[in-house]
Every structure is written in structure tokens, then in C-alpha cells.
Design a protein around this motif. Sequence first.
Motif, PDB file in Angstrom:
ATOM      1  N   THR A   1      45.758  34.775  47.249  1.00 52.32           N
ATOM      2  CA  THR A   1      46.011  35.373  48.742  1.00 52.32           C
ATOM      3  C   THR A   1      46.603  34.207  49.570  1.00 52.32           C
ATOM      4  O   THR A   1      47.313  34.515  50.552  1.00 52.32           O
ATOM      5  CB  THR A   1      44.415  35.839  49.052  1.00 52.32           C
ATOM      6  OG1 THR A   1      43.891  36.756  47.835  1.00 52.32           O
ATOM      7  CG2 THR A   1      44.568  36.625  50.178  1.00 52.32           C
ATOM      8  N   ARG A   2      45.557  33.116  49.686  1.00 59.47           N
ATOM      9  CA  ARG A   2      45.859  32.162  50.604  1.00 59.47           C
ATOM     10  C   ARG A   2      47.317  31.490  50.572  1.00 59.47           C
ATOM     11  O   ARG A   2      48.141  31.299  51.512  1.00 59.47           O
ATOM     12  CB  ARG A   2      44.914  31.036  50.640  1.00 59.47           C
ATOM     13  CG  ARG A   2      44.265  30.573  51.902  1.00 59.47           C
ATOM     14  CD  ARG A   2      43.353  29.427  51.895  1.00 59.47           C
ATOM     15  NE  ARG A   2      41.978  30.111  51.701  1.00 59.47           N
ATOM     16  CZ  ARG A   2      40.946  29.295  51.159  1.00 59.47           C
ATOM     17  NH1 ARG A   2      41.241  27.993  50.794  1.00 59.47           N
ATOM     18  NH2 ARG A   2      39.791  29.820  51.112  1.00 59.47           N
TER      19      ARG A   2
ATOM     20  N   GLU B   1      58.718  43.422  46.944  1.00 63.84           N
ATOM     21  CA  GLU B   1      58.433  43.826  45.563  1.00 63.84           C
ATOM     22  C   GLU B   1      57.635  42.829  44.885  1.00 63.84           C
ATOM     23  O   GLU B   1      56.751  43.082  44.146  1.00 63.84           O
ATOM     24  CB  GLU B   1      59.876  43.739  44.712  1.00 63.84           C
ATOM     25  CG  GLU B   1      60.636  44.929  45.183  1.00 63.84           C
ATOM     26  CD  GLU B   1      62.243  44.889  44.657  1.00 63.84           C
ATOM     27  OE1 GLU B   1      62.757  45.844  44.593  1.00 63.84           O
ATOM     28  OE2 GLU B   1      62.463  43.924  43.931  1.00 63.84           O
ATOM     29  N   SER B   2      57.894  41.458  45.304  1.00 63.33           N
ATOM     30  CA  SER B   2      57.054  40.700  44.886  1.00 63.33           C
ATOM     31  C   SER B   2      55.517  40.638  45.478  1.00 63.33           C
ATOM     32  O   SER B   2      54.480  40.497  44.467  1.00 63.33           O
ATOM     33  CB  SER B   2      57.465  39.008  45.595  1.00 63.33           C
ATOM     34  OG  SER B   2      56.622  38.095  44.974  1.00 63.33           O
ATOM     35  N   LEU B   3      55.571  41.094  46.757  1.00 64.16           N
ATOM     36  CA  LEU B   3      54.041  41.222  47.298  1.00 64.16           C
ATOM     37  C   LEU B   3      53.554  42.619  46.419  1.00 64.16           C
ATOM     38  O   LEU B   3      52.093  42.436  46.205  1.00 64.16           O
ATOM     39  CB  LEU B   3      54.099  41.862  48.829  1.00 64.16           C
ATOM     40  CG  LEU B   3      54.252  40.591  49.709  1.00 64.16           C
ATOM     41  CD1 LEU B   3      54.620  40.994  51.293  1.00 64.16           C
ATOM     42  CD2 LEU B   3      52.930  39.728  49.527  1.00 64.16           C
ATOM     43  N   ALA B   4      54.368  43.716  46.182  1.00 65.81           N
ATOM     44  CA  ALA B   4      53.692  44.695  45.363  1.00 65.81           C
ATOM     45  C   ALA B   4      52.974  44.253  44.193  1.00 65.81           C
ATOM     46  O   ALA B   4      51.928  44.612  43.660  1.00 65.81           O
ATOM     47  CB  ALA B   4      54.568  45.626  45.261  1.00 65.81           C
ATOM     48  N   SER B   5      53.830  43.425  43.280  1.00 65.76           N
ATOM     49  CA  SER B   5      53.171  42.866  42.172  1.00 65.76           C
ATOM     50  C   SER B   5      52.154  41.948  42.364  1.00 65.76           C
ATOM     51  O   SER B   5      50.982  42.023  41.427  1.00 65.76           O
ATOM     52  CB  SER B   5      54.378  42.019  41.317  1.00 65.76           C
ATOM     53  OG  SER B   5      55.539  42.872  41.056  1.00 65.76           O
ATOM     54  N   LEU B   6      52.075  41.047  43.319  1.00 69.81           N
ATOM     55  CA  LEU B   6      51.044  40.490  43.545  1.00 69.81           C
ATOM     56  C   LEU B   6      49.647  41.098  44.029  1.00 69.81           C
ATOM     57  O   LEU B   6      48.604  40.711  43.331  1.00 69.81           O
ATOM     58  CB  LEU B   6      51.256  39.558  44.821  1.00 69.81           C
ATOM     59  CG  LEU B   6      52.387  38.480  44.361  1.00 69.81           C
ATOM     60  CD1 LEU B   6      52.646  37.652  45.975  1.00 69.81           C
ATOM     61  CD2 LEU B   6      51.675  37.447  43.329  1.00 69.81           C
ATOM     62  N   ARG B   7      49.802  42.298  44.431  1.00 69.03           N
ATOM     63  CA  ARG B   7      48.638  43.083  44.815  1.00 69.03           C
ATOM     64  C   ARG B   7      48.198  43.837  43.640  1.00 69.03           C
ATOM     65  O   ARG B   7      46.924  43.809  43.543  1.00 69.03           O
ATOM     66  CB  ARG B   7      49.002  44.152  45.950  1.00 69.03           C
ATOM     67  CG  ARG B   7      49.298  43.454  47.455  1.00 69.03           C
ATOM     68  CD  ARG B   7      49.402  44.659  48.441  1.00 69.03           C
ATOM     69  NE  ARG B   7      49.783  43.800  49.761  1.00 69.03           N
ATOM     70  CZ  ARG B   7      50.927  43.746  50.094  1.00 69.03           C
ATOM     71  NH1 ARG B   7      52.191  44.970  49.741  1.00 69.03           N
ATOM     72  NH2 ARG B   7      51.354  43.264  51.343  1.00 69.03           N
ATOM     73  N   GLU B   8      49.008  44.099  42.715  1.00 68.18           N
ATOM     74  CA  GLU B   8      48.622  44.542  41.434  1.00 68.18           C
ATOM     75  C   GLU B   8      47.989  43.665  40.746  1.00 68.18           C
ATOM     76  O   GLU B   8      46.857  43.963  40.171  1.00 68.18           O
ATOM     77  CB  GLU B   8      50.124  44.951  40.745  1.00 68.18           C
ATOM     78  CG  GLU B   8      50.499  46.179  40.982  1.00 68.18           C
ATOM     79  CD  GLU B   8      49.756  47.388  40.622  1.00 68.18           C
ATOM     80  OE1 GLU B   8      49.118  47.473  39.580  1.00 68.18           O
ATOM     81  OE2 GLU B   8      49.718  48.464  41.372  1.00 68.18           O
ATOM     82  N   ALA B   9      48.517  42.476  41.049  1.00 61.92           N
ATOM     83  CA  ALA B   9      47.631  41.349  39.899  1.00 61.92           C
ATOM     84  C   ALA B   9      46.270  41.062  40.767  1.00 61.92           C
ATOM     85  O   ALA B   9      45.484  40.967  39.814  1.00 61.92           O
ATOM     86  CB  ALA B   9      48.718  39.952  40.308  1.00 61.92           C
ATOM     87  N   VAL B  10      46.299  41.105  41.866  1.00 59.25           N
ATOM     88  CA  VAL B  10      44.900  40.880  42.693  1.00 59.25           C
ATOM     89  C   VAL B  10      43.872  42.067  42.263  1.00 59.25           C
ATOM     90  O   VAL B  10      42.718  41.937  41.873  1.00 59.25           O
ATOM     91  CB  VAL B  10      44.975  40.855  44.196  1.00 59.25           C
ATOM     92  CG1 VAL B  10      43.665  41.271  44.815  1.00 59.25           C
ATOM     93  CG2 VAL B  10      45.594  39.618  44.664  1.00 59.25           C
ATOM     94  N   SER B  11      44.473  43.326  42.340  1.00 58.63           N
ATOM     95  CA  SER B  11      43.486  44.171  41.660  1.00 58.63           C
ATOM     96  C   SER B  11      43.204  44.168  40.480  1.00 58.63           C
ATOM     97  O   SER B  11      42.082  44.787  39.901  1.00 58.63           O
ATOM     98  CB  SER B  11      43.725  45.835  42.469  1.00 58.63           C
ATOM     99  OG  SER B  11      45.222  45.980  41.775  1.00 58.63           O
TER     100      SER B  11
END
Length: 468
Positions: A208-209, A412-422
Motif C-alpha cells: 500500500t505505502r 492495470e497494475s493498480l487493478a492487479s495490486l488491489r486483487e493481491a491486497v484482497s
Amino acid sequence: MDSLTIAAIATPVGMGGIGIIRISGADALPIARSVFIRAAAPDDGGERTALPPVPESHRFYHGYIRASETDRILDEVLLVLMRAPRSYTREDVVEIHAHAGPAALRAILNLVLKQGARLAGPGEFTRRAFLNGRIDLTQAEGVMDMISAQTDRSLDIATAQLRGGLGDAVAAIREPLSRILAHTEAAIDFPEDVGEEIDADDLLRALTRRVIRPLETLAERYEDGHILRDGLSVVVAGRPNVGKSSLMNVLLRQDRAIVTPIPGTTRDTLEEQLSIRGIPVMLSDTAGLHETSDPVEKIGIERACARLEAAELVLFMTDAGLPPTEQDHAICQMIRHKPVIWVINKVDLVEKPFVPNIPDEWAAWPRIGISARHGDGIDALRDLIAETVLTSSLECESVVIPNLRHRVAIEESLASLREAVSGIDAGMPFELVNIDVREAFDRLGDILGITVREDVLDHIFSNFCIGK
Ligand code: GDP
Ligand code: ZN
């Protein structure tokens, strides 16, 4: 891509002081040698000579271009060799600085092609600079933005990008992500060893940070960059006689952009290009925006409506001395979903602008009193326009701004990162989370051109001109 030596005319076609033929590749020097003879130096008895076997790099040689078959001299030129890797493409590059007539340049180019060079495709020199690792892909794009920059501020963004600012910003985010990736990847390789060592909370915090927030900040700047690169269409809307033409004139007198129109845009007389606080603005007017049965005027109205429809910012103009009319309300209906600045003109005529009982909508718009006739408030209007359309103040470091391609990759990168986070939140095993982290990492690589596909490259470089 092949590795043949390429050549092209690197300067615009047409009349000019000099024109440059650029040659890049392993055969650049032999080709140059075969078409060039040196002018006689004053102290060597008037002999014309060939280029020395090992010409000095980065030094101009004065001489002639000669077609050896016919022995015809085509032009008197300066020739410079830039030895690999100290050149634009990191290959051997030869530039022939000739007289700029199109016929002369084409004759020289043909001669060079006959000696075995291939005509360069659009942007191929820059593409080689990229493929040979001299610049990253954002810098290659910066080259093109720089060529087409229309205002000082667009130029600032382009040069920052050219110097690697955006690439550095992305690399600085990609670096912590690579360490996170190493963790999630390790979970795949040695599941039983590291399974418990990685703390999911630490991973989340780092993601996140160090990665997600900086990426979001970068993506937000896209709108500003888009406006500064591509320009902003602004329409002055208002009923007849409020002073629309007067405002356009006063802005034009001071801010007319000193640049040529973008190729492909038709310039109708109602649309003018100017630079407001460094923002390239296409300014137009809704003259004739009223009911009519006259067929000619009807066309004018349709065009005015279309311009209003396409406007990214509307300057809604009223007369300071007059109350709102039906016509004002009709215009408001058309612009209510757009960013609007309410411009109250002719403040020189009144003690206080007329504002009682205005609709809520109007009250919500930023408003400014001006006198188009006397120039009052025009400077403040410029500031208000810039404030309204730019989200960041764009001070020095923030000229690092993504373009549309970068923004898509960031999203696209952010979308994957949010998937990773959840995924992590849900306690998913790291080898599954890893898929998303890897994906996010690769999309950032796309921006720099590390993982980017060939067809994307083709598309980017096809927008370049030949010779660049
Ligand atoms: P448009 O029909 O909206 O384009 O309005 P114009 O720009 O043609 O202006 C209409 C009339 O208002 C002209 O006579 C202008 O000289 C006058 N006018 C425009 N701006 C001002 C202003 O700020 N103060 C005063 N006093 N008159 C103005
Ligand atoms: Zn007018």
C-alpha cells in the motif's frame, strides 16, 4: 527489426538553411566514404581527398557529395561521424549537413540508399536508441512530445520525460514491488521454508505505502498532462452582445499561440489557438446560438452546439448590468454537466454586478467579474482557468506526468495490486497472490519498455516522423 544500416532525411521537407541526412548502422561509415570527398585544405596543394581511414568522431569534415558513377557533384556539405556508442542510436551515425532544397536532399538520400542503406521507417532512429538501451520507452515518447510541444509548459513535460523523469518515477515504484515479488515468488519455490517467515501484514503495508499510493498519485497527474500535451477546448457561451467576441479578442491579442496549427485540425475562423498560463487552448465562441429558420444560420448553430458539446471548459458569460433571461437558462441547460466558469462581463458599467435570484447552479460555479473592453479581471480569469482545469500545481518535480499509454498500464497494475491486497486479506496462499503481483510488476515494465510487446512498439513509433 533488421540490423541493416538505415538512412533518412532528418529535417522537414521544404526550404530552409540546411537539411540533414542521417545514416545509422554498421555501414554508416563505409557508405559515407563512398559518397564523400573532402574539400581541398588551403595548405595541401588543392588536392581533394577521401575521408581518412579512421575519421575523428564528432568532428565536422567539409567536402562534397559525389555520385561516383557519373562523377557529378551533388552538393557541398559538412559531414560528421558519431562513433558508436556515442551517438543517438548507439550505432555508428553519420550526418550529412547539406543545402536544404528538397531535390538536393533527395538526390543525396538516393545515393546513400544505392550504397546499401535502407530507408528508415517512422521513428526508427529513436526506436534503435531504445532497443540499444540508450533510452527507456518513456524517453522515446518524450522525444515525440518534445517535437510536437506547443507551449513552454508542454515542452517542460516533454523535456522532463526525455531526461528520464517519468521513467525514474516508475522505476522507483517498481523497485519495492520487485522486492515484494521476490517474497511472493519465494513462497512458490520453497513453500515449506518460508511459508511462515513472511508476515502478511508487513506485505500489505509495503504494498500500500510503497507501491499503490505512489502509483495512484502518478495516475492522477494524467489529466493535467493530457491537457498540457493535447490542449484544452474552451468555449465562450452566452447570449448575443454580452461581449464574447470582445473577450476572445482581448485574450488573443495577448496570448495567441505562436505555433503552427496541429496537422489535421481544420481551423475555422471562430476557433483560435492560444496559450493560457502555458496551457494550449483552443478557444471558440458560440456566436449564433439562438433559434432561427434561416438554413445558413442553422448550420452555424449546429456547429456552435457541436463545439459546446465537445468543450472541456465553458466560459459562461453574462452582462453585469442585466438580469438572467430565458436564453441564459437555455444555455445553462446545455452546459450543466460541464466544468463552467461564470464570467460576468462589463463590470465597468455597473456599481455592483447583477446577481440577485440567480439559480443554484450558477451560484455553484466559480465566478469572476471582468471588463473585456478595459481589460479588468483578465489576468485573474487566466488564473481561474488554470486552477479549474489543472489538479496539481505542476511545480518542478511534478512535471513528471504520464501519458495515456502509461496511465492505462498504471491502472492495470493498480487493478492487479488491489486483487493481491484482497487476496492477502483473505488469507490466500502467497503462490496465488504472486500471480497478481507478477502481473502488476510486468505492467510497470511495459511503461519502461522492458516487457512491452512488439505491436505496442510498432504503434508508438508509427506516430513519429521519418528521420527521427
Ligand atoms: P458578443 O455578441 O457576445 O460577441 O458581444 P461583443 O463582443 O460583440 O460585444 C457587444 C458589445 O458590448 C460591443 O459593443 C462591445 O464593445 C461591448 N462590450 C463588450 N465588452 C464590454 C465591456 O467589458 N464593457 C463595456 N462597456 N462594453 C463592452
Ligand atoms: Zn460576437
